[in-house]
Scaffold this motif. Structure first.
Motif, PDB file in Angstrom:
ATOM      1  N   ASP A 119       0.825  -1.212   0.000  1.00 37.89           N
ATOM      2  CA  ASP A 119       0.000   0.000   0.000  1.00 37.89           C
ATOM      3  C   ASP A 119       0.857   1.260   0.000  1.00 37.89           C
ATOM      4  O   ASP A 119       0.543   2.241  -0.679  1.00 37.89           O
ATOM      5  CB  ASP A 119      -0.943   0.011   1.205  1.00 37.89           C
ATOM      6  CG  ASP A 119      -2.096  -0.966   1.053  1.00 37.89           C
ATOM      7  OD1 ASP A 119      -2.382  -1.378  -0.084  1.00 37.89           O
ATOM      8  OD2 ASP A 119      -2.707  -1.334   2.083  1.00 37.89           O
ATOM      9  N   ALA A 120       1.929   1.250   0.784  1.00 35.36           N
ATOM     10  CA  ALA A 120       2.817   2.418   0.840  1.00 35.36           C
ATOM     11  C   ALA A 120       3.492   2.650  -0.504  1.00 35.36           C
ATOM     12  O   ALA A 120       3.659   3.792  -0.949  1.00 35.36           O
ATOM     13  CB  ALA A 120       3.856   2.235   1.939  1.00 35.36           C
ATOM     14  N   VAL A 121       3.891   1.569  -1.162  1.00 39.45           N
ATOM     15  CA  VAL A 121       4.522   1.681  -2.485  1.00 39.45           C
ATOM     16  C   VAL A 121       3.522   2.216  -3.506  1.00 39.45           C
ATOM     17  O   VAL A 121       3.859   3.037  -4.366  1.00 39.45           O
ATOM     18  CB  VAL A 121       5.077   0.308  -2.911  1.00 39.45           C
ATOM     19  CG1 VAL A 121       5.456   0.309  -4.389  1.00 39.45           C
ATOM     20  CG2 VAL A 121       6.285  -0.065  -2.056  1.00 39.45           C
ATOM     21  N   ALA A 122       2.281   1.759  -3.405  1.00 39.68           N
ATOM     22  CA  ALA A 122       1.270   2.149  -4.388  1.00 39.68           C
ATOM     23  C   ALA A 122       0.789   3.581  -4.218  1.00 39.68           C
ATOM     24  O   ALA A 122       0.313   4.197  -5.178  1.00 39.68           O
ATOM     25  CB  ALA A 122       0.074   1.200  -4.305  1.00 39.68           C
ATOM     26  N   SER A 123       0.913   4.122  -3.026  1.00 36.54           N
ATOM     27  CA  SER A 123       0.380   5.465  -2.796  1.00 36.54           C
ATOM     28  C   SER A 123       1.431   6.512  -2.441  1.00 36.54           C
ATOM     29  O   SER A 123       1.259   7.691  -2.738  1.00 36.54           O
ATOM     30  CB  SER A 123      -0.656   5.419  -1.661  1.00 36.54           C
ATOM     31  OG  SER A 123      -0.058   4.986  -0.450  1.00 36.54           O
ATOM     32  N   GLY A 124       2.523   6.065  -1.807  1.00 31.73           N
ATOM     33  CA  GLY A 124       3.524   7.013  -1.310  1.00 31.73           C
ATOM     34  C   GLY A 124       4.098   7.951  -2.353  1.00 31.73           C
ATOM     35  O   GLY A 124       4.132   9.184  -2.149  1.00 31.73           O
ATOM     36  N   PRO A 125       4.577   7.443  -3.488  1.00 33.92           N
ATOM     37  CA  PRO A 125       5.143   8.344  -4.505  1.00 33.92           C
ATOM     38  C   PRO A 125       4.116   9.347  -5.039  1.00 33.92           C
ATOM     39  O   PRO A 125       4.469  10.499  -5.327  1.00 33.92           O
ATOM     40  CB  PRO A 125       5.606   7.379  -5.605  1.00 33.92           C
ATOM     41  CG  PRO A 125       5.784   6.067  -4.932  1.00 33.92           C
ATOM     42  CD  PRO A 125       4.742   6.032  -3.865  1.00 33.92           C
ATOM     43  N   ILE A 126       2.865   8.907  -5.176  1.00 35.42           N
ATOM     44  CA  ILE A 126       1.820   9.806  -5.677  1.00 35.42           C
ATOM     45  C   ILE A 126       1.563  10.926  -4.669  1.00 35.42           C
ATOM     46  O   ILE A 126       1.477  12.113  -5.026  1.00 35.42           O
ATOM     47  CB  ILE A 126       0.511   9.027  -5.940  1.00 35.42           C
ATOM     48  CG1 ILE A 126       0.769   7.797  -6.822  1.00 35.42           C
ATOM     49  CG2 ILE A 126      -0.535   9.947  -6.554  1.00 35.42           C
ATOM     50  CD1 ILE A 126       1.251   8.092  -8.206  1.00 35.42           C
ATOM     51  N   GLU A 127       1.427  10.549  -3.396  1.00 34.69           N
ATOM     52  CA  GLU A 127       1.176  11.544  -2.354  1.00 34.69           C
ATOM     53  C   GLU A 127       2.311  12.549  -2.267  1.00 34.69           C
ATOM     54  O   GLU A 127       2.087  13.753  -2.107  1.00 34.69           O
ATOM     55  CB  GLU A 127       0.991  10.838  -1.005  1.00 34.69           C
ATOM     56  CG  GLU A 127      -0.274  10.006  -0.917  1.00 34.69           C
ATOM     57  CD  GLU A 127      -0.317   9.139   0.323  1.00 34.69           C
ATOM     58  OE1 GLU A 127       0.631   9.235   1.145  1.00 34.69           O
ATOM     59  OE2 GLU A 127      -1.278   8.361   0.477  1.00 34.69           O
ATOM     60  N   ALA A 128       3.535  12.069  -2.368  1.00 35.33           N
ATOM     61  CA  ALA A 128       4.695  12.963  -2.276  1.00 35.33           C
ATOM     62  C   ALA A 128       4.735  13.926  -3.454  1.00 35.33           C
ATOM     63  O   ALA A 128       4.958  15.135  -3.291  1.00 35.33           O
ATOM     64  CB  ALA A 128       5.981  12.143  -2.217  1.00 35.33           C
ATOM     65  N   ARG A 129       4.506  13.402  -4.649  1.00 41.44           N
ATOM     66  CA  ARG A 129       4.585  14.249  -5.839  1.00 41.44           C
ATOM     67  C   ARG A 129       3.480  15.294  -5.864  1.00 41.44           C
ATOM     68  O   ARG A 129       3.682  16.428  -6.319  1.00 41.44           O
ATOM     69  CB  ARG A 129       4.530  13.386  -7.103  1.00 41.44           C
ATOM     70  CG  ARG A 129       4.621  14.175  -8.406  1.00 41.44           C
ATOM     71  CD  ARG A 129       4.636  13.257  -9.610  1.00 41.44           C
ATOM     72  NE  ARG A 129       3.540  12.312  -9.612  1.00 41.44           N
ATOM     73  CZ  ARG A 129       2.291  12.611  -9.972  1.00 41.44           C
ATOM     74  NH1 ARG A 129       1.982  13.844 -10.338  1.00 41.44           N
ATOM     75  NH2 ARG A 129       1.359  11.675  -9.961  1.00 41.44           N
TER      76      ARG A 129
END
Length: 823
Positions: free
Chosen positions: A450-460
């Protein structure tokens, strides 16, 4: 294509990205320079065609590739998949892929194979490729008539950790490197670390400063420990480094770089961090050279402890930094203008004054810039997670020591401890959102899907984001293919993905056919093994591979709470309240999921194995999942031994200690059934690089030592890094881990019979002696798998996890036997 898959694909096609706030920075200018300096389109296309020939030779005529300018992609990097105008004509190309570089073309090929042909590509050791689902030439599925545009939302996809070169790549020859670079290109990686061969560069640089080759013998580490000698953590350990190795690695590096450039990648080269040989002190007595503190050695042994750091404010620092950049350019003929330097990685600055730290950072960068005016400093951000020294004033001083846009930070552990959140976007400095995931190449099924699937999007998408890329920074590769399959894909996603839907499709791609029970199994694994949210570093401390070096009387037995039982019966897959933390007397094995649920997932694999036993990806997953279940079971068996000792129950200790040893032997048989879990290939790869028998001994000692004691020891004091590089490899369990446990149990039982306390020093002396002898051993191990993975897994499941021992499983885990109704 079935309508379901077509609808699913719509979730994966990104939208056109908005402009980046960094577009007009120095960073953007360097990206433009990199694009201008790329090899010709014809070379990139030829390189991609060669990749296709290695991957899918039967379909070489089915695909056509064309390089296009970024203007056709909305000014960003992209690939476009179209039906070929000639498709339908027998023998003609069927799919046309456009891209701005060879990397984009390769990523486009992979995207098409992945989502139109339901193929899967992973490392060979972790199952390899699944291409049986790709239709024959002439029958490839069409994409929509308007084509498919996939555009990067941000420029870079980074790959590697500074220590990957030692944990995973140390013994590779060109054949293996070629496969890895192909894998990189298919995953869309365009910013890979390229660290090979630098010792040859350093020899030539230090010659300019009157330091001979022999004076560097004590400076370089051995082949398996070069990463840490490069970072200034140690020197000489595992060495001296033979000249033939140094020369051969430079030749290999030139091949690696040439292929990376041919794909259109931008390899990251090393820069001078300040780490210098002792000999520099005598050559330049007035230079400000500081001896660093101890890094994990026993008693600060000067033979490999306490390296030397040239103060960045000394004029000599810039001279050496410039010479190193220039020598690399001379050897390689070009550069991508991005350089990695980690002066403070697990090396704390001597002073915490922000002005001093700022001056250090500025001087380090001047060393790069003096050799390359377009230089960008790429720095691993591990120090900000690891070292409490780096408080906001010190962190800001380092990050702002160079102009914005001339430094990029790797948010190395962003899936667990994202620094961008707590540092206000790295105080405005560009960064790459990275997944660390793996420590030391340990073998453990683990992940944060879940962190991999959402983390980069949230950060960007966060306010004032300075994110410029995604990255994979694992210490070791060839494990957990599902995690890397998803993480590499995040470089192309603009919006969060539907993880449940992605997971549902994964086993179909992984195995080449839909098997409903395996879809259920993977859903369970997603909610358990791949849903770790406890924030614990997943360094594998399972008892088999990281045996506790403590007096058994101080090991506290974890307890199972009634609430945990109730949560389990309620089928809450996410429960993990099964242990009461009582003691930190040794590193507790990491357990973050319901083990019974994972055993049930394993049962689904076994019950449906006949449908997939001919598929190599399935066999790898089956062995890995069986290994995972039995490894966690072994941890509980060990605690039953300790419980018996503490209750003075010799019968219990005798039974469970033998049960543990039998399990280790049986687990070795399981691991022997797949090439991805063998010790032999590692040792043979090390010996193949040797030029004579003495080098063979040295290289094999390096390989064996890294996975056991790691660093130095005395007769009664083990290395502080013991078992850090542990592996679940057949041969290692039977020949080392099992005998080590047997020694402990021998002393345990003897102390009970005699009515004496546990003889800790005697245990340590015999265990350390065993280890040191094993490191020097020349025993051969198989390099080819043997045995039927499915049948062996079924046998082990029946022996340890079901039938006669099922009640013991429930007793060990503390769950009510009512669960057996669903088994």
């Amino acid at each position: 294509m079935a309508p379901f898959f077509f609808l699913l694909l719509l979730c994966f096609v990104p939208r056109i990205a908005s402009s980046s706030p960094l577009e007009h920075s120095h960073l953007a200018r360097v990206i433009e320079i990199q694009e201008r300096e790329r090899v010709s389109p014809s070379v990139q296309i030829a390189t991609v065609r060669s990749l296709l020939g290695r991957l899918l030779p039967s379909h070489q005529a089915s695909f056509e590739f064309e390089i296009i300018p970024k203007a056709k992609c909305g000014g960003k990097a992209c690939f476009i998949i179209n039906n070929h105008p000639s498709s339908g004509i027998k023998g003609s190309s069927e799919i046309l892929i456009h891209g701005v570089s060879g990397v984009e073309l390769s990523a486009g090929l992979h995207w098409y194979l992945k989502y139109w042909c339901l193929a899967h590509i992973s490392w060979e050791k972790s199952g390899g490729v699944q291409l049986s689902s790709v239709p024959k030439p002439g029958a490839l599925p069409h994409v929509s008539s308007t084509g498919v545009l996939v555009q990067r939302p941000i420029p870079w996809s980074y790959y590697q950790n500074a220590v990957s070169s030692s944990y995973s790549f140390a013994w590779w020859e060109w054949e293996r490197w070629e496969k890895e670079i192909d894998w990189m290109a298919l995953q869309g990686i365009n910013l890979p670390l390229a660290f090979n061969g630098q010792e040859a560069i350093w020899q030539k640089v230090f010659q300019r400063f009157n330091i001979s080759g022999s004076e560097l013998d004590d400076f370089f580490g051995g082949p398996a420990f070069l990463a840490w000698s490069r970072m200034g953590n140690l020197h000489g350990w595992g060495g001296p480094l033979p000249q033939s190795w140094i020369d051969d690695q430079l030749v290999l590096q030139k091949k690696i770089l040439a292929r990376m450039y041919d794909f259109g990648m931008s390899p990251v080269l090393p820069a001078f961090s300040g780490n210098v040989p002792l000999a520099l002190r005598s050559k330049f007595p007035s230079a400000k050279i500081n001896r660093l503190g101890n890094w994990f050695s026993i008693d600060s042994d000067p033979r490999w402890c306490c390296t030397y750091l040239l103060d960045a404010t000394d004029n000599l620092f810039i001279e050496i930094g410039k010479a190193f950049i220039e020598q690399q350019f001379k050897e390689y003929g070009r550069t991508s203008h991005i350089y990695n330097c980690d002066t403070f990685d697990e090396n704390t600055p001597p002073v915490d004054d922000p002005k001093y730290i700022s001056s250090l950072g500025a001087a380090i960068y001047r060393g790069m810039q003096s050799g390359d005016d377009n230089a960008i400093w790429l720095m691993q951000g591990w120090l900000f997670s690891y070292d409490p020294f780096w408080k906001p004033p010190q962190m800001k001083a380092l990050l702002h020591s160079v102009p914005i846009g001339r430094m990029v930070v790797l948010d190395l552990y962003a899936e667990v401890k994202p620094i961008w959140i707590t540092s206000d976007q790295f105080y405005g400095v560009p960064y790459i959102w990275c997944m660390l995931h793996n420590f030391a190449g340990n073998i453990e099924m683990y992940g944060l899907i879940d962190a991999v699937a959402s983390g980069p999007i949230e950060a960007r998408k966060s306010e004032n984001s300075t994110m410029v890329g995604t990255g994979m920074c694992m210490e070791g590769i060839e494990q957990n293919p599902i995690v890397y399959d998803l993480m590499s894909e995040m470089a192309f996603h603009h919006e969060p993905i539907d993880v449940e839907m992605w997971i549902d499709l994964y086993p179909t791609r992984r195995y080449g056919r839909p098997i409903s029970a395996l879809q259920v199994a993977w859903k369970i694994l997603y909610h358990t093994i791949y849903n770790c949210t406890d924030g614990v570093n997943d360094k594998n401390r399972d008892v088999i591979v990281a045996f506790p070096d403590v007096d058994p009387s101080i090991i506290m037995i974890p307890e199972v709470s009634k609430a945990a039982k109730h949560q389990y019966i309620d089928r809450r897959l996410s429960e993990r309240g099964h242990m009461k933390e009582i003691s930190d007397s040794y590193d507790q094995p990491h357990l973050w999921y319901s083990t019974i649920d994972v055993i049930y997932a394993l049962k689904l694999f076994l019950d449906n194995g006949d449908e997939a036993s001919d598929i190599q990806t399935f066999r790898y997953d089956l062995v890995d999942l069986t290994r995972q279940a039995l490894a966690k079971y072994a941890n509980q068996v060990f605690l039953k031994v300790i419980e018996g000792y503490q209750h003075n129950d010799i019968k219990q200790v005798t039974f469970y200690s033998q049960h543990f040893l039998d399990l280790v032997k049986d687990l070795d048989i399981l691991l022997a059934s797949h090439d991805g879990f063998l010790l032999g290939p590692c040792l043979e790869s090390a010996k193949r690089l040797a030029e004579d028998s003495e080098q063979e001994k040295q290289f094999e000692w390096n390989a064996r030592t890294q996975i056991t004691m790691w660093f130095d020891n005395t007769e009664t004091e083990a290395s502080l890094l013991r078992d850090y590089g542990n592996k679940y490899w057949s041969g290692l369990l039977q020949d080392y881990y099992g005998p080590r446990a047997a020694i402990y149990f021998k002393y345990l039982l003897a102390s009970m019979v005699k009515g004496e306390s546990f003889p800790l020093e005697h245990w340590r002396r015999e265990w350390i002696s065993l280890t040191n002898k094993w490191q020097r051993s020349r025993k051969l191990f198989s390099v080819k798998a043997s045995g039927d993975a499915l049948n062996i897994s079924r046998w082990l499941f029946d022996k340890y996890l079901r039938n006669a021992n099922l009640q013991m499983v429930y007793d060990l885990w503390g769950y009510d036997a009512v669960k057996s109704a669903s088994m």
